[in-house]
Design a protein around this motif. Structure first.
Motif, PDB file in Angstrom:
ATOM      1  N   GLU A 254      13.934 -37.582  10.262  1.00 46.88           N
ATOM      2  CA  GLU A 254      12.520 -37.670  10.609  1.00 46.88           C
ATOM      3  C   GLU A 254      12.193 -36.853  11.852  1.00 46.88           C
ATOM      4  O   GLU A 254      11.097 -36.294  11.970  1.00 46.88           O
ATOM      5  CB  GLU A 254      12.128 -39.133  10.818  1.00 46.88           C
ATOM      6  N   ASN A 255      13.150 -36.791  12.807  1.00 45.08           N
ATOM      7  CA  ASN A 255      12.913 -36.013  14.027  1.00 45.08           C
ATOM      8  C   ASN A 255      12.660 -34.548  13.698  1.00 45.08           C
ATOM      9  O   ASN A 255      11.754 -33.920  14.255  1.00 45.08           O
ATOM     10  CB  ASN A 255      14.108 -36.139  14.969  1.00 45.08           C
TER      11      ASN A 255
ATOM     12  N   ASN B 170       9.225 -34.134  12.070  1.00 44.24           N
ATOM     13  CA  ASN B 170       8.124 -34.207  13.034  1.00 44.24           C
ATOM     14  C   ASN B 170       7.963 -32.909  13.807  1.00 44.24           C
ATOM     15  O   ASN B 170       6.840 -32.467  14.077  1.00 44.24           O
ATOM     16  CB  ASN B 170       8.353 -35.370  14.004  1.00 44.24           C
TER      17      ASN B 170
ATOM     18  N   SER C  98       4.979 -29.885  13.039  1.00 41.47           N
ATOM     19  CA  SER C  98       3.971 -29.845  14.091  1.00 41.47           C
ATOM     20  C   SER C  98       3.124 -28.595  13.941  1.00 41.47           C
ATOM     21  O   SER C  98       3.548 -27.598  13.347  1.00 41.47           O
ATOM     22  CB  SER C  98       4.643 -29.871  15.474  1.00 41.47           C
TER      23      SER C  98
END
Length: 388
Positions: free
Chosen positions: A160-161, A164, A168
């Protein structure tokens, strides 16, 4: 003689082991931090805060805070008002070992114990996170009772990091901007430096020694000292010919200027070590300097060209200062390092964003390095040999 030979063999064996151990030590010194960044970038953000990356493969104990259900969810049973639920968003995700109602004593009661909170109010939090909050009086208020608990959390890894960061706003555009800056800024100085290095190594002309001395002197000029004068000079020439100031051409020329001294020095040292007999034989056969350079020197110089390409690519790809000075911070030209720096500026407390961004920036340089690393050591070692 036999004893001397045995001593020599023992020293040689000890020397080999010493070299191997030293290499392993330095490899570990460089690899461990990179491994730490990779592991941290894949961890759950809550676990990053509570434990180091070396504990990421083991269950960890965390003290957290939460709230019980609000008064609107109470039910009346046997003359008591009861609120039931689970303190975990995902039941079964971890195990509660102790709980409390005060921050000063977050583990006051063992899990499964019915804690007496006074005035006929009790609270029981079980190991699976389920709770029973009961009172002889009706609960009031829009917010539930605050509770603290210590839980054992199994290791959790997630992508998930990366999702994200990569999703962006404008990160993809900034990635392409970095490639647009880095590739030409790596190729241009190599092309110029190769010709200059050959001339300084094998051609005789007045002022050759002075040029070599100037190039060596430029190696120690701090980038920060020369950056602003270079920008003013570029803007002055650009205004004269009507060239906009914030363009890729400016940053290409800047990185070329800062990279040329080292490139010429490294390539000249290598080319000067090539066999003189090759050059003399080619000249006897009627080859010009350009033909010697293109057909003999350039193919033999590929290892050192690859070595410098690695250095220059890493430097330009990771650069932020030169990019911000020559390209600015507008969304159209912002490079990847600038984009990730802006992302961290608004979310500086999110360690998962920091480590993920750091690893994203080194992925492409790692690919370039491992693609050319077989030439790296050979080029540097050969460059240390002085020619006649």
């Amino acid at each position: 003689m036999a004893q001397a030979s045995g001593n020599s063999a023992g020293k040689s064996s000890f020397g080999r082991w010493g070299v191997h151990l030293a290499v392993l030590f330095f490899v570990a010194i460089w690899t461990i931090p990179t491994l730490g960044i990779l592991v941290t970038s894949l961890r759950d953000k809550d676990q990053i805060i509570t434990s180091g990356w070396w504990n990421s493969f083991f269950s960890s104990s965390q003290t957290q805070a939460g709230r019980l259900g609000a008064a609107a969810g109470q039910q009346e049973r046997d003359g008591k008002f009861v609120i039931e639920g689970n303190i975990f968003e995902t039941p079964g995700a971890s195990t509660v070992s102790a709980f409390g109602t005060r921050s000063a004593a977050p583990t006051q009661y063992p899990a499964g114990t019915a804690a007496d909170l006074g005035d006929g109010e009790t609270l029981q939090v079980n190991a699976d996170g389920s709770y029973i909050h009961s009172s002889t009086k009706k609960f009031e208020g829009e917010r539930g009772q605050r509770v603290y608990y210590s839980s054992t959390v199994p290791p959790k890894f997630t992508t998930e990091n990366y999702y994200n960061v990569l999703t962006s706003e404008n990160v993809g555009r900034s990635f392409l901007n970095s490639l647009t800056v880095t590739i030409p800024a790596t190729i241009i100085p190599i092309m110029i430096a190769a010709f200059a290095a050959y001339a300084l190594a094998w051609m005789r002309f007045p002022g050759r020694a002075i040029l070599i001395a100037v190039i060596i002197g430029l190696l120690v000029v701090p980038l920060q000292m020369a950056l602003i004068p270079l920008l003013e000079m570029y803007n002055g020439v650009g205004n004269l010919f009507g060239v906009p100031s914030k363009t890729y051409l400016g940053i290409w020329l800047a990185h070329t200027g800062f990279g040329l001294p080292f490139a010429i020095y490294l390539l000249r040292s290598y080319m000067a070590g090539l066999p003189r007999e090759l050059m003399e034989s080619a000249r006897i056969d009627g080859a010009s300097d350009f033909e010697i350079f293109m057909k003999i020197v350039l193919p033999l110089s590929f290892p050192v060209l690859a070595s410098f390409a690695i250095f220059q690519f890493l430097w330009v790809w990771n650069d932020l200062l030169v990019a911000m000075v020559f390209l600015g911070t507008d969304q159209e030209h912002l490079v990847l390092t600038g984009r990730l720096n802006a992302l961290l500026g608004s979310r500086g407390g999110d360690w998962e964003i920091l480590t993920t961004s750091a690893f994203i920036t080194i992925i492409l340089p790692l690919i370039v390095f491992f693609s050319l690393q077989r030439y790296f050591v050979r080029g540097l070692l050969a460059g240390s040999v002085k020619g006649g």
